[in-house]
Design an enzyme around this catalytic site. Structure first.
Site, PDB file in Angstrom:
ATOM      1  N   CYS A 219      -6.239   1.918   5.979  1.00 58.86           N
ATOM      2  CA  CYS A 219      -6.832   0.642   6.375  1.00 58.86           C
ATOM      3  C   CYS A 219      -6.207   0.185   7.707  1.00 58.86           C
ATOM      4  O   CYS A 219      -5.269   0.817   8.200  1.00 58.86           O
ATOM      5  CB  CYS A 219      -6.582  -0.391   5.281  1.00 58.86           C
ATOM      6  SG  CYS A 219      -4.857  -0.942   5.172  1.00 58.86           S
TER       7      CYS A 219
ATOM      8  N   GLU B 104       0.950   3.884   1.851  1.00 61.94           N
ATOM      9  CA  GLU B 104       1.440   4.272   3.179  1.00 61.94           C
ATOM     10  C   GLU B 104       2.601   3.389   3.625  1.00 61.94           C
ATOM     11  O   GLU B 104       3.587   3.884   4.179  1.00 61.94           O
ATOM     12  CB  GLU B 104       0.328   4.171   4.236  1.00 61.94           C
ATOM     13  CG  GLU B 104      -0.893   5.010   3.949  1.00 61.94           C
ATOM     14  CD  GLU B 104      -2.002   4.262   3.235  1.00 61.94           C
ATOM     15  OE1 GLU B 104      -3.169   4.521   3.535  1.00 61.94           O
ATOM     16  OE2 GLU B 104      -1.694   3.409   2.368  1.00 61.94           O
TER      17      GLU B 104
ATOM     18  N   CYS C  57      -2.272  -0.348   7.495  1.00 58.83           N
ATOM     19  CA  CYS C  57      -1.512   0.905   7.380  1.00 58.83           C
ATOM     20  C   CYS C  57      -1.640   1.751   8.636  1.00 58.83           C
ATOM     21  O   CYS C  57      -0.651   2.339   9.095  1.00 58.83           O
ATOM     22  CB  CYS C  57      -1.973   1.684   6.157  1.00 58.83           C
ATOM     23  SG  CYS C  57      -1.591   0.830   4.607  1.00 58.83           S
TER      24      CYS C  57
ATOM     25  N   HIS D 255       0.850  -1.186   0.000  1.00 55.32           N
ATOM     26  CA  HIS D 255       0.000   0.000   0.000  1.00 55.32           C
ATOM     27  C   HIS D 255       0.889   1.240   0.000  1.00 55.32           C
ATOM     28  O   HIS D 255       2.044   1.198   0.454  1.00 55.32           O
ATOM     29  CB  HIS D 255      -0.891   0.028   1.244  1.00 55.32           C
ATOM     30  CG  HIS D 255      -1.981  -0.978   1.224  1.00 55.32           C
ATOM     31  ND1 HIS D 255      -3.047  -0.907   2.094  1.00 55.32           N
ATOM     32  CD2 HIS D 255      -2.190  -2.073   0.462  1.00 55.32           C
ATOM     33  CE1 HIS D 255      -3.865  -1.914   1.868  1.00 55.32           C
ATOM     34  NE2 HIS D 255      -3.361  -2.640   0.882  1.00 55.32           N
TER      35      HIS D 255
END
Length: 147
Positions: A82, A54, A85, A52
């Site tokens: 999410c 992040e 993260c 992801h």
């Protein structure tokens, strides 16, 4: 730094992800006005669900920042983080988080749950809905093109 300017870097990264066929989410980490790291999702290209935006920014920035620097840093991300993260952001001792679109399925800054309650000793300041429409439209357009 102006929140809108900080989001510019994250939105550019999200658009780059979209051009590569990835879910258009971008993240940019700043310490003051200094850009430390910027990244977008590479989950499909890397065949790795951990990639992801992040997580990639955190990985890039770890060797560049001292522990005290994290508390003075702000992450700009186009979508509310999410659980994976947000947990990583809390463990990094990040000072501030600015996000654009609300994550109605996985949002951990108050939309679905608020991870800050699981880390009572940490003080992460969150600003939400910054350039929300633009960030949400990127995602909506991407998923509409898949249908």
């Amino acid at each position: 730094m102006d929140f809108f300017q900080g989001m510019d870097a994250a939105i550019v990264a999200a658009r780059e992800a979209q051009a590569r066929g990835e879910v258009p989410i971008g993240a940019a980490l700043f310490k003051g006005d200094q850009l430390i790291a910027v990244a977008s999702n590479t989950c499909d290209a890397d065949k790795n669900p951990l990639q992801h935006a992040e997580m990639r920014v955190l990985h890039q920035a770890m060797p560049l920042l001292e522990q005290a620097d994290w508390r003075q840093s702000t992450l700009y991300v186009t979508l509310e983080p999410c659980p994976m993260c947000m947990g990583a952001l809390m463990h990094s001792h990040l000072g501030s988080l600015v996000f654009g679109a609300y994550n109605l399925k996985w949002g951990c800054c108050g939309t679905v749950t608020d991870f800050r309650g699981f880390f009572p000793a940490e003080s992460l300041t969150v600003w939400s809905g910054i350039r929300e429409v633009e960030c949400a439209d990127l995602l909506a357009g991407f998923f509409a093109s898949l249908r």
